[in-house]
Each structure stands twice: as C-alpha cells, then as structure tokens.
Design an enzyme around this catalytic site. Sequence first.
Site, mmCIF file in Angstrom:
data_model
loop_
_atom_site.group_PDB
_atom_site.id
_atom_site.type_symbol
_atom_site.label_atom_id
_atom_site.label_comp_id
_atom_site.label_asym_id
_atom_site.label_seq_id
_atom_site.Cartn_x
_atom_site.Cartn_y
_atom_site.Cartn_z
ATOM 1 N N CYS A 5 6.870 -0.594 -2.514
ATOM 2 C CA CYS A 5 5.495 -0.429 -2.018
ATOM 3 C C CYS A 5 5.393 0.635 -0.920
ATOM 4 O O CYS A 5 4.550 1.537 -0.993
ATOM 5 C CB CYS A 5 4.932 -1.771 -1.553
ATOM 6 N N HIS A 60 3.691 -5.900 2.764
ATOM 7 C CA HIS A 60 3.246 -5.161 1.574
ATOM 8 C C HIS A 60 2.193 -4.143 1.983
ATOM 9 O O HIS A 60 1.402 -4.376 2.904
ATOM 10 C CB HIS A 60 2.668 -6.115 0.522
ATOM 11 N N HIS A 94 -0.877 0.451 -5.785
ATOM 12 C CA HIS A 94 0.305 -0.086 -5.104
ATOM 13 C C HIS A 94 1.413 -0.338 -6.113
ATOM 14 O O HIS A 94 1.196 -0.349 -7.325
ATOM 15 C CB HIS A 94 -0.039 -1.371 -4.338
#
Length: 365
Positions: A280, A328, A340
Amino acid sequence: MAAHRKSAHRKPKQRPFTGPAARTAATLALAGAATATSATGAGAAPAEPAPTAAQVRAKVDRLYHDAEVATEKYNGAKEKEAAATKAVDTLADEAARRTDRLNSARHTLGSMATAQYRTGALDPAVQLALSSDPDTYLERAAQLDRAGDRQTSLLTGIRRQLSGIARVKARADRETEALAARRAELQEHRTAITTKLADARKLLATLTADERAAYERAADATHGGGPAQAGRSATHADRSTARASAAAPDSRAGRAVAFAHGAIGKPYVWGATGPNAFDCSGLTQAAWQAAGVSLPRTTYTQINAGQRVSRSQLAPGDLVFFYSGISHVGLYIGGGQMIHAPRPGAPVRIAPIDQMPFAGATRVA
C-alpha cells in the site's frame, strides 16, 4: 437346633486378596472405573464444531490486517537498515582515507629521519668550525631548523590522524552494532508477515471452492466495509470506470493520480515499490515519485509528509490513511474513491474510502 439354623444363614467370611491376586483385582477395578469415566466424559464434552465460513473469513481478514501492520514495520526497519548500511560504508571509506594520509605522513617522516641520520653525525658547532664556507653552513643550518619545524608539524599531524582514525573506528563499531540490530528487527517482521500469510492460506483452504470465490468477490467489503460492498471489486478494477475520477487540483497531483491509474491490476506484494508490484505505501510512494516528489516509505511517516486535511476537504492526489495504527494508505481520486493496494491476492484497484476505519488524510506538500 436353633443355633445350627442361625449359623447356616450367616454369610461366609471373605478373605482379602493378597499378593498377585490383589494386584490383578486392583488393576481390573481401575480399568473399569476409567472406562466408566471415559464414557461419561464423552457424553458431557462434545467435540467443538468446525468454524463457519463467515468465522473463517473474519479470521483471514484479521490475519491479513496483522500482516499489513507487520509489513509497514518491516518497511520502516528496512529503511533503518539501509541507512545503517550506508553509515557503515561511509565510515569505512573515511577510515581508509585517513589511513592513507597517515601512511603518507609516516613515509615523509621516515625519509626526513633517514636524511638527518646521514647528515647529522657532527655537532653543529663543530661543523661550523670546520667549514671553509661559514655562509653555506649557516644557510644549511637554517634549512635544518625549517626541517625540524616540519618534522614537528608532521608528528603533530600523525598524532591527530591516529586520534581521528580511532574515533572513526569507534563510530563504525557503534554503527555496525546498530546495523546488526536493524537486520534482526527486519528478520523478526519478515517472519511475522510470512507466518500470518501462511495461516491465512491454511484457513482459506478449509473453505469450499464456492466459499473461497465468494470471499474473493467480497474481499474489499470484508476488509472493513461490510457486506453492502460485496461484489464491487470487479468494478473497481475496471479501468474505464477508473478514468471517471475527478480532475486533480494541480499537475503534480494529476501525475500521481495518473500513475496510480496505470498501476490498477498489478499485484500486491509486501515490501514492493514497483514497477510490477506494490504494497500500500509502496504504491503511494511510487505514484508521487512519478510526480517528482519523494515520500517516506511507511504509512506512519507518509501521514506527516504534508499538510493534514479533513475528510470534507479531500482532493485528488491526497493520501488517505486507515486504522488507528495508520497501517493502510491509499491515493484519493475524488468522488469518495481511492486507488490502493489492498492485500495479498487482491491487486491494485479502486475502492470507496468508507470501506475501512478512516484515520486521516494528508495533502502532499
């Protein structure tokens, strides 16, 4: 006669077992008791039922999230390891340069000492007395004085070089210890990641093919957004839908968003920063690098790489962060959507930002 009848009804006296007979009887009694206990216990404690598909999916999601937390720690440790390696290499180069200068000074000093030995056998006063040319002698004497001053300077310089080399080596030793610690930390996080991912794969293997397919279709939803998002991941990965995102506020943000669009469909690989796979924070770092901006490597450092903005102020190109541990990150593209890299097995895609617990956003400076 009455006494005889009374004795006839009296039970015979039983003698206790002794020796081998006693041990045999005790063994049989214990075996019988154990059998009875086992039978009773089996009825009282039924086997634990196998987890349902929903429970398995929940456990898998937790393992993936824990693996992502460990991945960001791994990325941070890798940065520290790289910095420590560079510091050790720099100090080794500095020590080598200082050693070369020291050896050069020692050579010069040795040459001077050899020359003085060859020419300095007589006392200067005697040399002056015996000299047929006092002016030449005085000139040579002045040269000797200058040579003596140079020798003193060389000795002082050598002492400084030795002291400097000792300091460099001490720093190198400390940096080498730090490097060993960083590498141990790196291995710890690597082990945590691989263990959690292996556990997730084992759990997924307990599902039927249909259940696994349903899990993959609802992967983003079970990642935090609930069943209402199930089945949307295929739409998220569709590039024609992806291009419908809002216009970026400036050219740099536009280039970052364009890079993220180009990464859609590429696999998630922990620790990867492209060009063929990403995690990520690796995706957001690569996207902004394409725009000429250098971002830190981890989620918990990227959140401080610009100006914090509220959710209502989001614009394309902003970094959006999730979970209380800032584990994240995605790249906002407008319309409540982000691009993402979700998790292993789920490629880079578009997803709604309300799928996970929102933790904050940053506009890259």
